[in-house]
Design a protein around this motif. Structure first.
Motif, mmCIF file in Angstrom:
data_model
loop_
_atom_site.group_PDB
_atom_site.id
_atom_site.type_symbol
_atom_site.label_atom_id
_atom_site.label_comp_id
_atom_site.label_asym_id
_atom_site.label_seq_id
_atom_site.Cartn_x
_atom_site.Cartn_y
_atom_site.Cartn_z
ATOM 1 N N MET A 6 0.842 -1.197 0.000
ATOM 2 C CA MET A 6 0.000 0.000 0.000
ATOM 3 C C MET A 6 0.880 1.251 0.000
ATOM 4 O O MET A 6 0.598 2.215 -0.698
ATOM 5 C CB MET A 6 -0.918 0.011 1.215
ATOM 6 C CG MET A 6 -1.764 1.267 1.306
ATOM 7 S SD MET A 6 -2.969 1.412 -0.012
ATOM 8 C CE MET A 6 -4.259 0.424 0.657
ATOM 9 N N SER A 7 1.961 1.215 0.774
ATOM 10 C CA SER A 7 2.870 2.353 0.840
ATOM 11 C C SER A 7 3.513 2.622 -0.522
ATOM 12 O O SER A 7 3.607 3.772 -0.958
ATOM 13 C CB SER A 7 3.955 2.108 1.893
ATOM 14 O OG SER A 7 4.840 3.197 1.951
ATOM 15 N N LYS A 8 3.946 1.570 -1.185
ATOM 16 C CA LYS A 8 4.533 1.727 -2.520
ATOM 17 C C LYS A 8 3.526 2.317 -3.498
ATOM 18 O O LYS A 8 3.863 3.173 -4.312
ATOM 19 C CB LYS A 8 5.044 0.377 -3.042
ATOM 20 C CG LYS A 8 6.304 -0.100 -2.370
ATOM 21 C CD LYS A 8 6.725 -1.457 -2.928
ATOM 22 C CE LYS A 8 7.921 -2.008 -2.213
ATOM 23 N NZ LYS A 8 8.334 -3.312 -2.737
ATOM 24 N N GLN A 9 2.274 1.862 -3.416
ATOM 25 C CA GLN A 9 1.243 2.384 -4.301
ATOM 26 C C GLN A 9 0.970 3.858 -4.013
ATOM 27 O O GLN A 9 0.846 4.662 -4.926
ATOM 28 C CB GLN A 9 -0.052 1.579 -4.166
ATOM 29 C CG GLN A 9 -1.154 2.058 -5.089
ATOM 30 C CD GLN A 9 -0.768 1.987 -6.557
ATOM 31 O OE1 GLN A 9 -0.317 0.955 -7.034
ATOM 32 N NE2 GLN A 9 -0.928 3.083 -7.284
ATOM 33 N N LEU A 10 0.877 4.213 -2.737
ATOM 34 C CA LEU A 10 0.654 5.616 -2.368
ATOM 35 C C LEU A 10 1.807 6.494 -2.836
ATOM 36 O O LEU A 10 1.601 7.601 -3.330
ATOM 37 C CB LEU A 10 0.466 5.752 -0.853
ATOM 38 C CG LEU A 10 -0.879 5.310 -0.303
ATOM 39 C CD1 LEU A 10 -0.827 5.209 1.220
ATOM 40 C CD2 LEU A 10 -1.978 6.269 -0.745
ATOM 41 N N PHE A 11 3.033 5.989 -2.688
ATOM 42 C CA PHE A 11 4.187 6.781 -3.124
ATOM 43 C C PHE A 11 4.172 6.957 -4.639
ATOM 44 O O PHE A 11 4.465 8.036 -5.154
ATOM 45 C CB PHE A 11 5.495 6.132 -2.677
ATOM 46 C CG PHE A 11 6.667 7.050 -2.827
ATOM 47 C CD1 PHE A 11 6.901 8.039 -1.890
ATOM 48 C CD2 PHE A 11 7.502 6.950 -3.912
ATOM 49 C CE1 PHE A 11 7.962 8.910 -2.034
ATOM 50 C CE2 PHE A 11 8.574 7.806 -4.061
ATOM 51 C CZ PHE A 11 8.801 8.792 -3.121
#
Length: 105
Positions: A6-11
Motif C-alpha cells: 500500500m505504501s509503494k502504491q501511495l508513493f
C-alpha cells in the motif's frame, strides 16, 4: 507486507500527482499547481505513515499523525522536509527515495 504494498502504491500515486505540478505552472494555472503540490505531499506523507499501519483520508489527521510520529520523534527533520518542498527537484532523490528505500533494506 500489505502495508508495504500500500505504501509503494501511495508513493507512486504521489509521484504521479507531482507530475501535474509542472503542467499547471506551464499553463499559468498556479492554483492548480499548488493544489497538486499539496495533494502530492499529503499522499507522500500517507505513504510513510502506511508503513507503520496508519491510514486516514483526513488531511488534518495525516498531518497530525506525521507530526506526532515522525517530526516530534526526530525521524524526519522538519527543516529538511521544508527545504524538500521548496526545492523538490534538488531533494527528491536525496531525501524521499533514500529514506523510503532504506525502510526495505
Amino acid at each position: 507486507m500489505v502495508n508495504e504494498e500500500m505504501s509503494k502504491q501511495l508513493f507512486s500515486d504521489a509521484y504521479d500527482i507531482a507530475n501535474d505540478i509542472g503542467l499547471g505552472l506551464f499553463a499559468n494555472q498556479y492554483d492548480f499547481a499548488v493544489n497538486r503540490a499539496c495533494a502530492s505531499a499529503l499522499t507522500a506523507l500517507s505513504s510513510v505513515l502506511c508503513l507503520d499501519g496508519f491510514s486516514s483520508d483526513s488531511e488534518q489527521e495525516v498531518i497530525s499523525q506525521f507530526d506526532k510520529f515522525y517530526i516530534k520523534t526526530g525521524k524526519f527533520d522538519l527543516e529538511v522536509l521544508v527545504l524538500y518542498f521548496l526545492f523538490p527537484e534538488t531533494f527528491h532523490h536525496l531525501f524521499i527515495w533514500v529514506d523510503f528505500l532504506n525502510r526495505f533494506n
